[in-house]
Motif scaffolding. Structure first.
Motif, PDB file in Angstrom:
ATOM      1  N   HIS A  41       7.189  -4.253   1.196  1.00 43.67           N
ATOM      2  CA  HIS A  41       8.641  -4.191   1.125  1.00 43.67           C
ATOM      3  C   HIS A  41       9.168  -3.151   2.109  1.00 43.67           C
ATOM      4  O   HIS A  41      10.344  -3.091   2.384  1.00 43.67           O
ATOM      5  CB  HIS A  41       9.042  -3.643  -0.263  1.00 43.67           C
ATOM      6  N   ASP A  42       8.222  -2.302   2.526  1.00 45.03           N
ATOM      7  CA  ASP A  42       8.589  -1.103   3.266  1.00 45.03           C
ATOM      8  C   ASP A  42       8.856  -1.445   4.738  1.00 45.03           C
ATOM      9  O   ASP A  42       7.925  -1.718   5.507  1.00 45.03           O
ATOM     10  CB  ASP A  42       7.434  -0.098   3.135  1.00 45.03           C
ATOM     11  N   MET A  43      10.131  -1.425   5.146  1.00 43.79           N
ATOM     12  CA  MET A  43      10.479  -1.820   6.505  1.00 43.79           C
ATOM     13  C   MET A  43       9.946  -0.842   7.546  1.00 43.79           C
ATOM     14  O   MET A  43       9.696  -1.231   8.680  1.00 43.79           O
ATOM     15  CB  MET A  43      11.995  -1.994   6.656  1.00 43.79           C
ATOM     16  N   ASN A  44       9.756   0.412   7.148  1.00 45.03           N
ATOM     17  CA  ASN A  44       9.149   1.373   8.087  1.00 45.03           C
ATOM     18  C   ASN A  44       7.766   0.895   8.501  1.00 45.03           C
ATOM     19  O   ASN A  44       7.407   0.901   9.676  1.00 45.03           O
ATOM     20  CB  ASN A  44       9.016   2.756   7.437  1.00 45.03           C
ATOM     21  N   SER A  45       6.980   0.487   7.493  1.00 41.13           N
ATOM     22  CA  SER A  45       5.619  -0.011   7.769  1.00 41.13           C
ATOM     23  C   SER A  45       5.680  -1.249   8.642  1.00 41.13           C
ATOM     24  O   SER A  45       4.894  -1.411   9.576  1.00 41.13           O
ATOM     25  CB  SER A  45       4.908  -0.406   6.483  1.00 41.13           C
ATOM     26  N   VAL A  46       6.619  -2.131   8.296  1.00 42.76           N
ATOM     27  CA  VAL A  46       6.729  -3.392   9.036  1.00 42.76           C
ATOM     28  C   VAL A  46       6.975  -3.098  10.513  1.00 42.76           C
ATOM     29  O   VAL A  46       6.330  -3.666  11.397  1.00 42.76           O
ATOM     30  CB  VAL A  46       7.868  -4.259   8.440  1.00 42.76           C
ATOM     31  N   VAL A  82      16.245  -7.766   6.284  1.00 43.08           N
ATOM     32  CA  VAL A  82      15.783  -6.573   7.017  1.00 43.08           C
ATOM     33  C   VAL A  82      16.929  -5.597   7.267  1.00 43.08           C
ATOM     34  O   VAL A  82      16.755  -4.380   7.142  1.00 43.08           O
ATOM     35  CB  VAL A  82      15.124  -6.977   8.358  1.00 43.08           C
ATOM     36  N   TYR A  83      18.095  -6.139   7.635  1.00 41.72           N
ATOM     37  CA  TYR A  83      19.183  -5.243   8.038  1.00 41.72           C
ATOM     38  C   TYR A  83      20.229  -5.070   6.936  1.00 41.72           C
ATOM     39  O   TYR A  83      21.419  -4.942   7.191  1.00 41.72           O
ATOM     40  CB  TYR A  83      19.800  -5.731   9.342  1.00 41.72           C
ATOM     41  N   SER A  84      19.735  -5.074   5.705  1.00 43.08           N
ATOM     42  CA  SER A  84      20.657  -4.872   4.587  1.00 43.08           C
ATOM     43  C   SER A  84      21.080  -3.408   4.504  1.00 43.08           C
ATOM     44  O   SER A  84      22.147  -3.091   4.001  1.00 43.08           O
ATOM     45  CB  SER A  84      20.013  -5.326   3.271  1.00 43.08           C
ATOM     46  N   SER A  85      20.260  -2.505   5.038  1.00 38.66           N
ATOM     47  CA  SER A  85      20.643  -1.086   4.986  1.00 38.66           C
ATOM     48  C   SER A  85      21.354  -0.684   6.292  1.00 38.66           C
ATOM     49  O   SER A  85      21.067  -1.238   7.364  1.00 38.66           O
ATOM     50  CB  SER A  85      19.411  -0.205   4.776  1.00 38.66           C
ATOM     51  N   ASN A  86      22.273   0.270   6.165  1.00 36.81           N
ATOM     52  CA  ASN A  86      23.023   0.732   7.340  1.00 36.81           C
ATOM     53  C   ASN A  86      22.109   1.320   8.396  1.00 36.81           C
ATOM     54  O   ASN A  86      22.334   1.148   9.593  1.00 36.81           O
ATOM     55  CB  ASN A  86      24.047   1.781   6.905  1.00 36.81           C
ATOM     56  N   LEU A  87      21.071   2.016   7.914  1.00 34.40           N
ATOM     57  CA  LEU A  87      20.134   2.656   8.846  1.00 34.40           C
ATOM     58  C   LEU A  87      19.528   1.610   9.793  1.00 34.40           C
ATOM     59  O   LEU A  87      19.545   1.774  11.018  1.00 34.40           O
ATOM     60  CB  LEU A  87      19.030   3.381   8.061  1.00 34.40           C
ATOM     61  N   TYR A  88      19.045   0.502   9.213  1.00 37.22           N
ATOM     62  CA  TYR A  88      18.415  -0.505  10.055  1.00 37.22           C
ATOM     63  C   TYR A  88      19.418  -1.255  10.928  1.00 37.22           C
ATOM     64  O   TYR A  88      19.086  -1.698  12.025  1.00 37.22           O
ATOM     65  CB  TYR A  88      17.545  -1.454   9.212  1.00 37.22           C
ATOM     66  N   LYS A  89      20.660  -1.362  10.417  1.00 34.16           N
ATOM     67  CA  LYS A  89      21.699  -1.984  11.260  1.00 34.16           C
ATOM     68  C   LYS A  89      21.870  -1.151  12.533  1.00 34.16           C
ATOM     69  O   LYS A  89      21.942  -1.672  13.639  1.00 34.16           O
ATOM     70  CB  LYS A  89      23.027  -2.032  10.491  1.00 34.16           C
ATOM     71  N   PRO A 113       0.802  -1.228   0.000  1.00 32.47           N
ATOM     72  CA  PRO A 113       0.000   0.000   0.000  1.00 32.47           C
ATOM     73  C   PRO A 113       0.835   1.277   0.000  1.00 32.47           C
ATOM     74  O   PRO A 113       0.318   2.340  -0.322  1.00 32.47           O
ATOM     75  CB  PRO A 113      -0.830  -0.120   1.284  1.00 32.47           C
ATOM     76  N   ASN A 114       2.116   1.151   0.349  1.00 36.65           N
ATOM     77  CA  ASN A 114       2.941   2.372   0.436  1.00 36.65           C
ATOM     78  C   ASN A 114       3.864   2.578  -0.750  1.00 36.65           C
ATOM     79  O   ASN A 114       4.638   3.526  -0.758  1.00 36.65           O
ATOM     80  CB  ASN A 114       3.811   2.334   1.695  1.00 36.65           C
ATOM     81  N   SER A 115       3.798   1.697  -1.719  1.00 37.22           N
ATOM     82  CA  SER A 115       4.771   1.837  -2.806  1.00 37.22           C
ATOM     83  C   SER A 115       4.523   3.138  -3.570  1.00 37.22           C
ATOM     84  O   SER A 115       3.392   3.504  -3.861  1.00 37.22           O
ATOM     85  CB  SER A 115       4.706   0.639  -3.746  1.00 37.22           C
TER      86      SER A 115
END
Lengths: 253, 246
Positions: free
Chosen positions: A196-201, A237-244, A164-166
């Motif tokens: 796909h949106d980890m923020n939503s998740v 999930v933690y492929s991006s530095n931000l989420y790491k 829904p957020n794409s």
């Protein structure tokens, strides 16, 4: 409750779902996550009845989909609402007619009663004065909100959302997420979101199912996803530095 | 094999199309919309083509009848026969297959690739019945009127061409068109038109409904729909002519 029991789905030689089982509960927002090609959309389309599983069964409040006649399946679909990735609004119809369509098709409500319901759901998704506009005249976020309004106009028991957020900016994405969660709580629906949106998740994922190569690799919540050491999940999930960094901060706390 | 599979899917599709509409008021509304889209909006092109082709048929006949022993009224007679028997029902149907067929495939195909058909299915709507049945009924009911108009304008175009070229007189032409009138030929033309109307509404719907991919595929499906609709009309015309006239 929706129970998915060991479903398989293939398209020619492409085995998309290879035995997925899951349970979705009333009043709960469930997220299906995974990389492209993992089988998320096919799973949601199986839940909607748009694809028939090759093997396995889906049970909607003790009603077995595989044992239903076409008429019963169509009856069941009246209890479902769907928010498509593209919105899938009827582009030759006004917003009012888009939302009114299921009411006209399946109820005996009069024109006034239908208009009242249309205005109620538009108001519920925070949209006003758009009744006579066409979908192309609205922004992406507004179109998604209209799609949500159309999905809930019949008071569905089950709400499905495909990404829904794409294509939405972060602020609008949060508005849509919160709206879906509010509506799920308010109407005590079973909501399944493919995202796909980890923020939503992290924001609204009361239950998270992680798919990889057509298999369910992990199940948990937005709380437990920070603690898991499941390699597939952490890689995704933690492929991006931000989420790491978010994870490190969370685990330090 | 692929063709056989498609023919099978086409007939399965017809099974879903010819179900009782889920709501009569919605069907009625869609039917009037389709009569406008498929019928009324085609009147201009039909009138234009009929008038000029009628004129050309009359001129060609006049130019080829150069034997003084052949009476001039045969020009009107031959023009009338060609227009009623073949030009109006068959040629007009091929023209409509191009104009209306591409419209049907592209509109339904676009709904398919933008997930609008999925949205209908999810709501519990029989999408084939909702989208295709009004088109079939509109075409089958309205195209006979279009063909009657094409007959009138074709014959009228022939008459006007006599004035314009001086190849034959009005009296000769009118005598010719009044000669040996057989009402069965009108019935024959209308029967053929109704069969062709069914083909014009259903084959493009089939190509639109089952299209996969994006806008390019919708374009390709429209082309295929027009080609196959025209082929089926021409083949059916052969068999119908043999069945109805021999």
């Amino acid at each position: 409750m929706i129970e998915v029991n060991d479903i398989y789905k293939s398209f020619d030689d492409n085995h998309v779902l290879k035995g997925v089982s899951a349970t979705f509960k009333k009043g709960e927002t469930s997220m299906i996550i995974g990389s492209s090609g993992s089988g998320k959309t096919v799973l949601v389309k199986c839940l909607l009845g748009l694809f028939e599983p090759d093997k396995g069964d889906i049970c909607y409040d003790d009603r077995h989909y595989s044992q239903m006649t076409l008429k019963e399946k169509r009856g069941l679909r009246k209890e479902m609402g769907m928010v498509f990735q593209s919105g899938a609004l009827f582009d030759s119809e006004t917003i009012e007619n888009n939302i009114k369509f299921p009411l006209k098709m399946f109820t005996d409500q009069g024109e006034e009663e239908m208009l009242e319901r249309v205005n109620f759901v538009l108001n519920r998704v925070h949209l006003e004065n758009v009744n006579h506009k066409y979908p192309a005249e609205l922004s992406g976020g507004m179109q998604k909100r209209v799609a949500i309004a159309r999905a809930i106009v019949m008071n569905p028991k089950y709400l499905f959302c495909d990404e829904p957020n794409s294509g939405l900016d972060p602020n609008t994405a949060i508005v849509i997420d919160n709206l879906i969660q509010e509506i799920t709580d308010e109407y005590q629906m079973i909501t399944v979101i493919n995202s796909h949106d980890m923020n939503s998740v992290m924001e609204i994922g009361e239950k998270i199912i992680f798919l990889k190569d057509g298999l369910k690799k992990w199940e948990g919540s937005s709380e437990t996803i920070f603690k898991t050491d499941n390699k597939d999940v952490t890689e995704f999930v933690y492929s991006s530095n931000l989420y790491k960094k978010v994870r490190e901060a969370y685990n330090k706390e | 094999m692929k063709y056989l599979k498609n023919i099978g899917i086409y007939f399965i599709m017809l099974g879903q199309v010819f179900k009782k509409p889920q709501k009569i008021s919605i069907f009625r509304e869609s039917l009037f919309k389709e009569i406008e889209e498929l019928g009324i909006k085609s009147l201009g092109i039909v009138a234009f083509i009929s008038f000029f082709v009628g004129g050309v048929v009359a001129i060609q006949t006049a130019l080829n009848v150069d034997n003084p022993w052949i009476p001039k009224y045969l020009i009107g007679f031959a023009t009338k026969r060609s227009i009623i028997l073949e030009f109006s029902p068959t040629f007009m149907s091929v023209v409509l297959a191009g104009k209306v067929g591409s419209y049907i495939t592209s509109s339904i195909g676009t709904m398919r690739v933008t997930e609008q058909i999925d949205a209908l299915e999810v709501m519990g709507v029989n999408a084939l019945n909702y989208l295709v049945l009004p088109k079939v009924v509109a075409a089958v009911l309205f195209y006979p009127f279009i063909v009657l108009l094409a007959m009138f304008l074709g014959i009228f175009g022939g008459w006007v061409s006599g004035f314009a070229t001086g190849l034959f007189t009005s009296d000769h032409y009118i005598t010719g068109i009044q000669m040996d009138f057989k009402p069965y030929f009108i019935q024959y033309a209308i029967t053929k038109t109704m069969v062709f109307a069914f083909v014009i509404a259903t084959i493009p719907s089939f190509y639109g409904f089952y299209v996969k991919g994006g806008s390019l595929e919708v374009g390709k499906a429209s082309t295929q729909a027009v080609v196959w609709t025209s082929v089926v009309i021409i083949v059916l015309n052969y068999f119908l002519t043999q069945m109805l006239l021999s």
